[in-house]
Each structure stands twice: as C-alpha cells, then as structure tokens.
Design a protein around this motif. Structure first.
Motif, short mmCIF file in Angstrom:
data_model
loop_
_atom_site.label_atom_id
_atom_site.label_comp_id
_atom_site.label_asym_id
_atom_site.label_seq_id
_atom_site.Cartn_x
_atom_site.Cartn_y
_atom_site.Cartn_z
N LYS A 49 7.54 -13.52 -2.75
CA LYS A 49 8.53 -12.47 -2.48
C LYS A 49 8.42 -11.45 -3.61
O LYS A 49 8.36 -11.81 -4.78
N VAL A 50 8.35 -10.16 -3.24
CA VAL A 50 8.21 -9.10 -4.24
C VAL A 50 9.37 -9.17 -5.23
O VAL A 50 10.53 -9.26 -4.83
N GLY A 51 9.04 -9.16 -6.52
CA GLY A 51 10.06 -9.21 -7.58
C GLY A 51 10.40 -10.61 -8.04
O GLY A 51 11.24 -10.79 -8.92
N TYR A 52 9.79 -11.64 -7.44
CA TYR A 52 10.06 -13.02 -7.82
C TYR A 52 8.76 -13.69 -8.26
O TYR A 52 7.67 -13.23 -7.94
N ASP A 53 8.90 -14.81 -8.96
CA ASP A 53 7.72 -15.53 -9.44
C ASP A 53 7.42 -16.79 -8.63
O ASP A 53 6.49 -17.51 -8.96
N ASP A 54 8.18 -17.06 -7.58
CA ASP A 54 7.96 -18.25 -6.76
C ASP A 54 6.85 -17.97 -5.74
O ASP A 54 6.90 -16.97 -5.02
N TYR A 55 5.90 -18.87 -5.66
CA TYR A 55 4.78 -18.73 -4.74
C TYR A 55 4.92 -19.73 -3.60
O TYR A 55 5.43 -20.82 -3.78
N THR A 56 4.44 -19.35 -2.43
CA THR A 56 4.48 -20.21 -1.25
C THR A 56 3.11 -20.17 -0.59
O THR A 56 2.46 -19.12 -0.57
N VAL A 57 2.71 -21.29 -0.01
CA VAL A 57 1.46 -21.34 0.73
C VAL A 57 1.79 -21.41 2.22
O VAL A 57 2.59 -22.25 2.64
N VAL A 58 1.20 -20.50 3.01
CA VAL A 58 1.43 -20.45 4.45
C VAL A 58 0.08 -20.31 5.15
O VAL A 58 -0.93 -20.01 4.54
N SER A 59 0.10 -20.50 6.46
CA SER A 59 -1.11 -20.35 7.26
C SER A 59 -1.58 -18.90 7.23
O SER A 59 -0.79 -17.96 7.38
N ALA A 60 -2.89 -18.70 7.08
CA ALA A 60 -3.46 -17.35 7.09
C ALA A 60 -3.45 -16.76 8.49
O ALA A 60 -3.68 -15.57 8.67
N ASN A 61 -3.16 -17.58 9.51
CA ASN A 61 -3.06 -17.10 10.88
C ASN A 61 -1.67 -16.57 11.22
O ASN A 61 -1.46 -16.06 12.33
N LEU A 62 -0.73 -16.66 10.31
CA LEU A 62 0.63 -16.16 10.53
C LEU A 62 0.59 -14.67 10.81
O LEU A 62 -0.05 -13.91 10.09
N GLU A 63 1.26 -14.23 11.89
CA GLU A 63 1.32 -12.80 12.22
C GLU A 63 2.48 -12.16 11.48
O GLU A 63 3.62 -12.65 11.52
N VAL A 64 2.18 -11.05 10.80
CA VAL A 64 3.17 -10.34 9.99
C VAL A 64 3.05 -8.85 10.24
O VAL A 64 2.08 -8.37 10.81
N GLU A 65 4.05 -8.12 9.78
CA GLU A 65 4.04 -6.66 9.87
C GLU A 65 3.65 -6.11 8.51
O GLU A 65 4.34 -6.32 7.51
N LYS A 66 2.52 -5.43 8.44
CA LYS A 66 2.07 -4.85 7.17
C LYS A 66 2.97 -3.68 6.80
O LYS A 66 3.32 -2.86 7.64
N VAL A 67 3.32 -3.61 5.53
CA VAL A 67 4.16 -2.52 5.02
C VAL A 67 3.25 -1.57 4.26
O VAL A 67 2.54 -1.97 3.34
N GLU A 68 3.24 -0.31 4.68
CA GLU A 68 2.42 0.70 4.00
C GLU A 68 3.16 1.15 2.75
O GLU A 68 4.33 1.48 2.80
N ASP A 69 2.47 1.15 1.65
CA ASP A 69 3.07 1.58 0.38
C ASP A 69 3.00 3.09 0.23
O ASP A 69 2.22 3.76 0.73
#
Length: 143
Positions: A123-143
């Motif tokens: 999560k942006v701004g946090y130091d906790d990491y999570t492992v998830v499937s690379a096949n997970l569908e997400v919405e890309k956020v344009e910077d």
C-alpha cells in the motif's frame, strides 16, 4: 478543457443516461431523436434552434443505440464522454506502477517471483508487503 472520467461499465452507463433523459423527446415539438442502425447513426435534433448532434458508429464496431445516444447527448450538453475502466493483470505492470484493486487504496508493484506467478505489492505510504497472484486483475493508476 474537460478531464476524462471513468465508469465501470460504459454500456450500462449509456443505457442509464438514455433512460434518465429520454423523457425530453416524449410529446415534444422541439426535440427529435433519429436512430438509424443500418448506417450506425444516432442524432439528437433541436428543431426550435435548428441544431443537431450526431454520433456515427465505427465500421469495425457493433452498433449500440445507447452508446450512440450518449455520445450525441454529451456533445449536445458539452460534457465529456466517460471512458470505461480498463483492467490489466498485475503481471502486465512494471515495478513501482500504481494500481487499485476494487475499492481499495492505491497500491504499487514492488516485485515478482522468479516464475512470474506471484507479485509483491505494498500500500502506497506503508512498509507492509503482501504477495498476491500476478494474474489478479487491477485498474492501473496513471501518475
């Protein structure tokens, strides 16, 4: 200049817009709606002012009256036509790309497993990491 905005399902958004605004054509001597599926055209006509706003379907696309109506209506009201959210698999993102999954806060890609089946995110701004499937569908956020 208007900024783009996004909707989850463009076809349903267009149909809802039609259902909310089509009453303006009922028993109206001012407003006309012309739909020609054969030529892929939807046109809104203001007879009183002698103006019209039209949308024409691309030859490669399947005609959808609601989408054509929404395009013509947005032109008439001078408002931006929304874009549909595009989902991508995590595996298609690069390191440090930001994304949203559902209604969650913004996450970023931190890395991939050697076999590219798992993705490390945080999560942006946090130091906790999570492992998830690379096949997970997400919405890309344009910077």
């Amino acid at each position: 200049m208007f900024m783009s905005y996004y909707v989850k399902d463009l076809k349903n958004w267009c149909k809802a817009l039609y259902e909310d605004s089509c009453k303006m054509f009922e028993n109206s001597e001012r407003w006309g709606l012309i739909v020609n599926p054969k030529f892929g055209v939807v046109m809104i006509v203001d007879v009183l002012k002698g103006k019209s706003w039209a949308a024409k379907c691309c030859p490669e696309d399947t005609f959808n009256m609601y989408i054509g109506y929404a395009i013509a209506y947005c032109k008439m009201k001078n408002i931006p036509m929304p874009e549909e959210k595009r989902l991508v698999k995590l595996s298609e993102l690069n390191f440090f790309d930001h994304f949203i999954c559902g209604d969650t806060p913004i996450f970023e890609v931190m890395g991939f497993s050697p076999d590219l089946k798992k993705c490390v995110i945080r999560k942006v701004g946090y130091d906790d990491y999570t492992v998830v499937s690379a096949n997970l569908e997400v919405e890309k956020v344009e910077d």
